[in-house]
Motif scaffolding. Sequence first.
Motif, PDB file in Angstrom:
ATOM      1  N   THR A   1       0.790  -0.585  -0.360  1.00 33.74           N
ATOM      2  CA  THR A   1       0.132  -0.302   0.150  1.00 33.74           C
ATOM      3  C   THR A   1       0.593   1.474   0.059  1.00 33.74           C
ATOM      4  N   LYS A   2      -0.121   2.267   0.167  1.00 30.11           N
ATOM      5  CA  LYS A   2       1.305   3.649   0.036  1.00 30.11           C
ATOM      6  C   LYS A   2       1.164   4.049   1.790  1.00 30.11           C
ATOM      7  N   SER A   3       1.315   2.600   2.122  1.00 35.19           N
ATOM      8  CA  SER A   3       2.175   3.159   4.121  1.00 35.19           C
ATOM      9  C   SER A   3       3.076   4.195   3.766  1.00 35.19           C
ATOM     10  N   GLU A   4       3.733   4.010   4.828  1.00 35.66           N
ATOM     11  CA  GLU A   4       5.237   4.760   5.520  1.00 35.66           C
ATOM     12  C   GLU A   4       5.920   2.748   4.921  1.00 35.66           C
ATOM     13  N   PRO A   5       7.089   3.614   4.308  1.00 38.79           N
ATOM     14  CA  PRO A   5       8.026   2.217   3.914  1.00 38.79           C
ATOM     15  C   PRO A   5       8.977   1.956   5.013  1.00 38.79           C
ATOM     16  N   ALA A   6       9.364   1.091   5.218  1.00 40.72           N
ATOM     17  CA  ALA A   6       9.978  -0.200   5.755  1.00 40.72           C
ATOM     18  C   ALA A   6      11.336   1.049   6.085  1.00 40.72           C
ATOM     19  N   GLU A   7      11.922   1.841   7.203  1.00 38.49           N
ATOM     20  CA  GLU A   7      13.308   2.346   6.994  1.00 38.49           C
ATOM     21  C   GLU A   7      13.928   2.779   8.184  1.00 38.49           C
ATOM     22  N   GLU A   8      14.672   2.341   8.443  1.00 44.84           N
ATOM     23  CA  GLU A   8      16.150   2.975   9.892  1.00 44.84           C
ATOM     24  C   GLU A   8      14.940   3.444  11.029  1.00 44.84           C
ATOM     25  N   GLY A   9      14.737   2.530  12.016  1.00 43.50           N
ATOM     26  CA  GLY A   9      14.344   3.404  13.423  1.00 43.50           C
ATOM     27  C   GLY A   9      12.261   2.651  12.896  1.00 43.50           C
ATOM     28  N   LYS A  10      12.021   2.059  12.490  1.00 46.97           N
ATOM     29  CA  LYS A  10      10.653   1.907  12.008  1.00 46.97           C
ATOM     30  C   LYS A  10      10.755   0.463  12.857  1.00 46.97           C
ATOM     31  N   THR A  11       9.442  -0.042  13.258  1.00 44.48           N
ATOM     32  CA  THR A  11       9.037  -1.887  13.536  1.00 44.48           C
ATOM     33  C   THR A  11       8.318  -1.809  12.689  1.00 44.48           C
ATOM     34  N   VAL A  12       9.388  -2.972  12.097  1.00 44.03           N
ATOM     35  CA  VAL A  12       8.018  -3.809  11.391  1.00 44.03           C
ATOM     36  C   VAL A  12       8.054  -5.594  11.807  1.00 44.03           C
ATOM     37  N   SER A  13       6.634  -6.003  11.148  1.00 40.61           N
ATOM     38  CA  SER A  13       6.471  -7.027  11.368  1.00 40.61           C
ATOM     39  C   SER A  13       6.514  -7.935  10.118  1.00 40.61           C
ATOM     40  N   PHE A  14       6.458  -9.404  10.295  1.00 43.85           N
ATOM     41  CA  PHE A  14       7.004  -9.807   8.463  1.00 43.85           C
ATOM     42  C   PHE A  14       6.248 -11.679   9.009  1.00 43.85           C
ATOM     43  N   GLN A  15       5.853 -12.432   7.586  1.00 39.18           N
ATOM     44  CA  GLN A  15       5.618 -13.333   7.721  1.00 39.18           C
ATOM     45  C   GLN A  15       6.686 -13.261   6.597  1.00 39.18           C
ATOM     46  N   TRP A  16       7.268 -14.973   6.749  1.00 40.94           N
ATOM     47  CA  TRP A  16       8.329 -15.156   6.319  1.00 40.94           C
ATOM     48  C   TRP A  16       8.328 -16.982   6.108  1.00 40.94           C
ATOM     49  N   VAL A  17       9.298 -17.501   4.839  1.00 40.47           N
ATOM     50  CA  VAL A  17      10.393 -18.207   4.794  1.00 40.47           C
ATOM     51  C   VAL A  17      11.407 -18.242   4.108  1.00 40.47           C
ATOM     52  N   LEU A  18      12.013 -19.348   4.645  1.00 42.49           N
ATOM     53  CA  LEU A  18      13.789 -19.476   4.459  1.00 42.49           C
ATOM     54  C   LEU A  18      13.810 -20.336   3.813  1.00 42.49           C
ATOM     55  N   ARG A  19      14.954 -20.799   2.059  1.00 37.66           N
ATOM     56  CA  ARG A  19      14.998 -21.920   1.858  1.00 37.66           C
ATOM     57  C   ARG A  19      16.738 -21.476   1.658  1.00 37.66           C
ATOM     58  N   ASP A  20      17.076 -22.508   1.325  1.00 37.73           N
ATOM     59  CA  ASP A  20      18.809 -23.016   1.445  1.00 37.73           C
ATOM     60  C   ASP A  20      19.162 -22.634   0.183  1.00 37.73           C
ATOM     61  N   SER A  21      20.456 -22.728  -0.450  1.00 38.43           N
ATOM     62  CA  SER A  21      20.531 -22.453  -2.111  1.00 38.43           C
ATOM     63  C   SER A  21      19.944 -23.563  -2.699  1.00 38.43           C
ATOM     64  N   ARG A  22      20.056 -25.158  -2.287  1.00 38.94           N
ATOM     65  CA  ARG A  22      19.323 -25.216  -3.410  1.00 38.94           C
ATOM     66  C   ARG A  22      18.273 -25.558  -3.588  1.00 38.94           C
ATOM     67  N   GLY A  23      17.200 -24.673  -2.678  1.00 40.63           N
ATOM     68  CA  GLY A  23      15.741 -24.952  -3.023  1.00 40.63           C
ATOM     69  C   GLY A  23      15.338 -25.112  -2.414  1.00 40.63           C
ATOM     70  N   TYR A  24      15.751 -25.700  -0.595  1.00 39.06           N
ATOM     71  CA  TYR A  24      15.113 -26.379   0.276  1.00 39.06           C
ATOM     72  C   TYR A  24      14.431 -25.854   0.964  1.00 39.06           C
ATOM     73  N   PHE A  25      13.067 -25.964   1.168  1.00 36.22           N
ATOM     74  CA  PHE A  25      12.269 -25.244   2.865  1.00 36.22           C
ATOM     75  C   PHE A  25      13.126 -26.073   4.117  1.00 36.22           C
ATOM     76  N   VAL A  26      13.317 -24.547   4.731  1.00 32.84           N
ATOM     77  CA  VAL A  26      14.765 -24.494   6.158  1.00 32.84           C
ATOM     78  C   VAL A  26      13.501 -24.214   7.043  1.00 32.84           C
ATOM     79  N   ASP A  27      12.529 -23.121   6.840  1.00 30.16           N
ATOM     80  CA  ASP A  27      11.784 -23.267   8.202  1.00 30.16           C
ATOM     81  C   ASP A  27      11.047 -21.611   7.587  1.00 30.16           C
ATOM     82  N   SER A  28       9.507 -21.110   8.494  1.00 31.53           N
ATOM     83  CA  SER A  28       8.851 -20.171   8.010  1.00 31.53           C
ATOM     84  C   SER A  28       8.122 -19.962   8.757  1.00 31.53           C
TER      85      SER A  28
END
Length: 140
Positions: free
Chosen positions: A27-54
Amino acid sequence: MSSTENKLPEFRTLPSGVRVLDIVEGTKSEPAEEGKTVSFQWVLRDSRGYFVDSSAEHDFDPFIYKVGDATKAIPGFDQAIRGMRKGGRRRFTVPPEVAYRATGDDKPGPMPTGFGPRRQIEVKKGRETWYFEVELRNVR
């Protein structure tokens, strides 16, 4: 068919080598920038594309931190999320130089907590490129 019709989106590369691709601009909300508190949903994969965690593996608890807080996020993650807006989704790659360090550093965020995922990170620290997909839920 013209060459522009089938053009795939391209990653942009930051000076540190982090590669970023916006999937949804947000959206046109404030951008994530220095000092702002942000919250994320996330997925992490390794270099082979294998799921690591989320965040889904942790009851969808978001990763919350203050942008620029080096004790909570690896440098590449912090660089990659800057400029995102609420509702935005982004994929990015984090090279070893700005990822989980081989020094025993245990505060890179989002850091997998289970034995399996944490072990994968511990074994590969300092020599692995990591792949994230994140959705910015909030900026304060």
